[in-house]
Write a protein that holds these residues in place. Structure first.
Motif, mmCIF file in Angstrom:
data_model
loop_
_atom_site.group_PDB
_atom_site.id
_atom_site.type_symbol
_atom_site.label_atom_id
_atom_site.label_comp_id
_atom_site.label_asym_id
_atom_site.label_seq_id
_atom_site.Cartn_x
_atom_site.Cartn_y
_atom_site.Cartn_z
ATOM 1 N N GLU A 1 3.492 9.646 5.812
ATOM 2 C CA GLU A 1 4.494 9.981 4.793
ATOM 3 C C GLU A 1 5.664 9.004 4.913
ATOM 4 O O GLU A 1 6.408 9.051 5.894
ATOM 5 N N ASP A 2 5.819 8.156 3.922
ATOM 6 C CA ASP A 2 6.931 7.206 3.928
ATOM 7 C C ASP A 2 8.125 7.898 3.270
ATOM 8 O O ASP A 2 8.146 8.126 2.061
ATOM 9 N N ASP A 3 9.106 8.241 4.112
ATOM 10 C CA ASP A 3 10.230 9.081 3.664
ATOM 11 C C ASP A 3 11.514 8.242 3.504
ATOM 12 O O ASP A 3 12.620 8.729 3.723
ATOM 13 N N THR A 4 11.317 6.985 3.111
ATOM 14 C CA THR A 4 12.407 6.015 3.083
ATOM 15 C C THR A 4 13.605 6.434 2.220
ATOM 16 O O THR A 4 14.749 6.097 2.534
ATOM 17 N N TYR A 5 13.347 7.168 1.130
ATOM 18 C CA TYR A 5 14.445 7.424 0.173
ATOM 19 C C TYR A 5 15.053 8.820 0.268
ATOM 20 O O TYR A 5 15.893 9.178 -0.552
ATOM 21 N N ARG A 6 14.634 9.626 1.248
ATOM 22 C CA ARG A 6 15.063 11.025 1.338
ATOM 23 C C ARG A 6 16.577 11.204 1.270
ATOM 24 O O ARG A 6 17.075 12.130 0.641
ATOM 25 N N THR B 1 1.771 2.721 -5.856
ATOM 26 C CA THR B 1 2.417 2.911 -4.562
ATOM 27 C C THR B 1 3.296 1.706 -4.220
ATOM 28 O O THR B 1 3.275 0.696 -4.930
ATOM 29 N N TYR B 2 4.051 1.835 -3.138
ATOM 30 C CA TYR B 2 4.938 0.761 -2.675
ATOM 31 C C TYR B 2 4.092 -0.498 -2.444
ATOM 32 O O TYR B 2 3.225 -0.511 -1.565
ATOM 33 N N HIS B 3 4.347 -1.527 -3.229
ATOM 34 C CA HIS B 3 3.442 -2.689 -3.240
ATOM 35 C C HIS B 3 3.383 -3.416 -1.894
ATOM 36 O O HIS B 3 2.331 -3.933 -1.510
ATOM 37 N N LEU C 1 1.492 7.567 1.477
ATOM 38 C CA LEU C 1 2.199 7.818 0.215
ATOM 39 C C LEU C 1 3.708 7.930 0.432
ATOM 40 O O LEU C 1 4.173 8.108 1.565
ATOM 41 N N VAL C 2 4.435 7.788 -0.665
ATOM 42 C CA VAL C 2 5.904 7.904 -0.656
ATOM 43 C C VAL C 2 6.216 9.101 -1.567
ATOM 44 O O VAL C 2 6.513 8.934 -2.739
ATOM 45 N N PRO C 3 6.131 10.331 -1.011
ATOM 46 C CA PRO C 3 6.134 11.500 -1.902
ATOM 47 C C PRO C 3 7.514 11.910 -2.406
ATOM 48 O O PRO C 3 7.609 12.756 -3.293
ATOM 49 N N GLY D 1 10.725 6.925 8.688
ATOM 50 C CA GLY D 1 12.084 6.938 8.144
ATOM 51 C C GLY D 1 12.782 5.629 8.456
ATOM 52 O O GLY D 1 12.280 4.790 9.234
ATOM 53 N N THR D 2 13.951 5.433 7.860
ATOM 54 C CA THR D 2 14.688 4.178 8.028
ATOM 55 C C THR D 2 16.147 4.376 7.617
ATOM 56 O O THR D 2 16.443 5.243 6.795
ATOM 57 N N VAL D 3 17.031 3.563 8.192
ATOM 58 C CA VAL D 3 18.412 3.558 7.704
ATOM 59 C C VAL D 3 18.623 2.423 6.689
ATOM 60 O O VAL D 3 19.735 2.170 6.258
ATOM 61 N N GLY E 1 9.777 8.305 -4.888
ATOM 62 C CA GLY E 1 8.865 7.224 -4.518
ATOM 63 C C GLY E 1 9.222 5.871 -5.103
ATOM 64 O O GLY E 1 9.859 5.769 -6.145
ATOM 65 N N ASN E 2 8.763 4.868 -4.414
ATOM 66 C CA ASN E 2 8.787 3.504 -4.889
ATOM 67 C C ASN E 2 7.357 3.221 -5.351
ATOM 68 O O ASN E 2 6.441 3.335 -4.529
ATOM 69 N N PRO E 3 7.091 2.949 -6.622
ATOM 70 C CA PRO E 3 8.034 2.505 -7.656
ATOM 71 C C PRO E 3 8.480 3.576 -8.654
ATOM 72 O O PRO E 3 9.329 3.289 -9.484
ATOM 73 N N LEU F 1 19.871 -3.866 9.722
ATOM 74 C CA LEU F 1 19.852 -3.242 11.050
ATOM 75 C C LEU F 1 18.424 -3.152 11.591
ATOM 76 O O LEU F 1 18.230 -3.038 12.803
ATOM 77 N N ARG F 2 17.439 -3.196 10.673
ATOM 78 C CA ARG F 2 16.025 -3.046 11.057
ATOM 79 C C ARG F 2 15.850 -1.850 11.989
ATOM 80 O O ARG F 2 15.248 -1.936 13.056
ATOM 81 N N LEU F 3 16.394 -0.722 11.571
ATOM 82 C CA LEU F 3 16.330 0.496 12.389
ATOM 83 C C LEU F 3 15.624 1.603 11.609
ATOM 84 O O LEU F 3 16.058 1.976 10.518
ATOM 85 N N ASN G 1 11.500 -0.721 14.183
ATOM 86 C CA ASN G 1 12.317 -1.730 13.482
ATOM 87 C C ASN G 1 12.240 -1.502 11.970
ATOM 88 O O ASN G 1 11.997 -2.429 11.191
ATOM 89 N N GLY G 2 12.422 -0.270 11.530
ATOM 90 C CA GLY G 2 12.386 0.017 10.098
ATOM 91 C C GLY G 2 11.085 0.702 9.708
ATOM 92 O O GLY G 2 10.146 0.830 10.522
ATOM 93 N N ALA G 3 11.041 1.159 8.451
ATOM 94 C CA ALA G 3 9.858 1.880 7.971
ATOM 95 C C ALA G 3 8.638 0.957 7.900
ATOM 96 O O ALA G 3 7.512 1.386 8.139
ATOM 97 N N SER G 4 8.853 -0.314 7.572
ATOM 98 C CA SER G 4 7.725 -1.261 7.492
ATOM 99 C C SER G 4 7.043 -1.373 8.855
ATOM 100 O O SER G 4 5.809 -1.372 8.953
ATOM 101 N N HIS G 5 7.862 -1.473 9.900
ATOM 102 C CA HIS G 5 7.316 -1.544 11.262
ATOM 103 C C HIS G 5 6.597 -0.236 11.597
ATOM 104 O O HIS G 5 5.512 -0.235 12.196
HETATM 105 C C1 LIG Z 1 8.740 2.923 0.202
HETATM 106 C C2 LIG Z 1 9.346 1.913 1.094
HETATM 107 N N1 LIG Z 1 8.978 1.868 2.382
HETATM 108 C C3 LIG Z 1 9.520 0.974 3.227
HETATM 109 C C4 LIG Z 1 10.471 0.064 2.796
HETATM 110 C C5 LIG Z 1 11.019 -0.908 3.782
HETATM 111 O O1 LIG Z 1 11.782 -0.222 4.712
HETATM 112 P P1 LIG Z 1 12.391 -0.977 5.982
HETATM 113 O O2 LIG Z 1 13.390 -1.945 5.449
HETATM 114 O O3 LIG Z 1 13.001 0.091 6.797
HETATM 115 O O4 LIG Z 1 11.251 -1.660 6.660
HETATM 116 C C6 LIG Z 1 10.869 0.077 1.482
HETATM 117 C C7 LIG Z 1 11.858 -0.906 1.002
HETATM 118 O O5 LIG Z 1 11.834 -1.351 -0.114
HETATM 119 C C8 LIG Z 1 10.295 1.015 0.601
HETATM 120 O O6 LIG Z 1 10.633 1.061 -0.685
#
Ligand SMILES: Cc1ncc(COP(=O)(O)O)c(C=O)c1O
Length: 392
Positions: free
Chosen positions: A194-199, A112-114, A161-163, A224-226, A166-168, A234-236, A86-90
């Motif tokens: 590896e959090d690849d959310t922004y690739r 790192t991503y707070h 890490l978000v390599p 990963g995430t959309v 990255g956020n922030p 979409l929480r995907l 259900n998303g990268a957070s999940h």
């Molecule tokens: C680095 C990072 N990981 C995860 C998320 C959240 O992703 P998702 O909405 O797919 O849970 C974010 C959103 O701000 C993010 O910046």
């Protein structure tokens, strides 16, 4: 009556241009195209789109995803190495659950991503920031830290890490450091998450290869995430990991009970992807977000010349250092007074003091002309706090 507060996460504050939220510009959310994909998915899959789904996720989505990701990041990802979330957070919550026991050390990048920090803390892990410099995680000093922790009797199981974009910070870890980190993981048994959310949101050149693509199987779990490329609602998302790890995920009790965690949406995304609509959509949002980035950068160069920042080649954020002796905490109320907001840097550090002179500005949620106004307001707020006589 305004019902939005009960529907969406973001709450607008009157008169404030908010650069704090990493949310999409509403008009870039593909409401029409997604609606068409939903209809097609239901036509194509009928009742199977609405029943309990396969534990790891529906095969059409997994096959499309593996092929799509590998088309520009050559990892030879097999369908058995994908688990839909259900998303990268999940994905992060699941990875932390499977990799750690309460009391273990989890290493994190700094900053790192707070919001990863409370997600990891939910598992009652002990979060320790790794040594970094202006390029990101420092592999040699991280190896020393790991050794010290292990000598002190601690179990160190995971590095988050978000390599990439990255956020922030918006920056990407250099190639050599990627290689050194995956080697460190192989040698020590730490799993890199590896959090690849922004690739997908790359504006200049190509995104660097993922750690997942560079590492031996078993050393990296990639998330990963959309959320950023299509729509967060979409929480995907997905995990790519060695097949044994995916089997542990599919064996989790609630997956066994409820089947794949986002079945109908994943099937719809498979149609959205295979039809070519996704490729066109991403190309278009990349252009729009690049223009938003440039508007904020240009505005800040004009209105706040003593802020220090670099140009992010992708993602949604600009990370700026304030001129000494200004702190984010003192700037925040002044900025609000001028009608602009940001996230204070301290939130992105395990030891918040390290972030005192930084602010994170999201350029994702506002159009270019509004971002230019926000930059003006920030410049005015900084100017209002400059010691008297500073500009003479
Ligand atoms: C680095 C990072 N990981 C995860 C998320 C959240 O992703 P998702 O909405 O797919 O849970 C974010 C959103 O701000 C993010 O910046």
């Amino acid at each position: 009556m305004d019902h939005r507060a009960a529907i969406i996460q973001y709450t607008a504050r009157s008169g404030v241009l908010d650069l704090g939220w990493g949310h999409p510009l509403p008009e870039l959310l593909p409401t029409e195209a997604w609606s068409a994909a939903s209809r097609s998915a239901l036509r194509e899959h009928g009742w199977q789109a609405l029943t309990y789904g396969a534990a790891a996720g529906p095969r059409p989505f997994i096959e499309w995803l593996a092929e799509h990701l590998d088309s520009y990041d050559h990892a030879d990802t097999r369908p058995s190495e994908v688990f839909v979330t259900n998303g990268a957070s999940h994905g992060l919550a699941l990875a932390t659950q499977l990799l750690t026991e309460p009391g273990d050390v989890v290493l994190v990048d700094s900053p790192t991503y707070h919001l990863a920090l409370p997600t990891i803390a939910d598992r009652r892990a002990d979060i320790v920031a790794v040594p970094t410099d202006e390029l990101g995680v420092h592999p040699g000093r991280t190896a020393e830290l790991h050794e010290r922790l292990v000598r002190g009797g601690r179990r160190v199981r995971m590095l988050y890490l978000v390599p990439t974009f990255g956020n922030p910070t918006g920056r990407s870890l250099p190639h050599q450091r990627r290689l050194e980190l995956v080697e460190l993981a192989r040698r020590t048994g730490i799993t890199i998450v590896e959090d690849d959310t922004y690739r997908e949101l790359v504006y200049d050149g190509d995104a660097p290869p993922s750690l997942w693509s560079l590492a031996e199987r078993g050393t990296v779990v990639r998330l990963g995430t959309v959320a950023k490329s299509v729509a967060p609602g979409l929480r995907l998302g997905w995990i790519t990991a060695e097949a044994g790890f995916v089997r542990r995920l599919t064996g989790l009790g609630y997956v066994n009970s409820g089947g794949g965690v986002n079945h109908t949406t994943a099937l719809t995304m498979a149609v959205f992807g295979a039809s070519g609509a996704y490729r066109g959509h991403v190309a278009s949002v990349r252009r729009r977000y690049a223009a938003q980035r440039d508007a904020l950068l240009g505005g800040l160069r004009r209105a706040a010349p003593d802020l220090r920042f670099s140009t992010p080649a992708g993602g949604w954020f600009l990370w700026a250092e304030l001129p000494a002796p200004l702190t984010a905490e003192s700037l925040a109320p002044a900025a609000e007074g001028y009608g602009v907001a940001f996230v204070e840097g301290a939130h992105f550090f395990v030891d918040g003091a390290d972030g005192r002179s930084f602010i994170r500005l999201a350029f994702s949620m506002l159009p270019p002309d509004v971002l230019a106004t926000a930059a003006d307001r920030l410049g005015q707020a900084i100017g209002s706090l400059r010691p008297a006589g500073d500009d003479i």
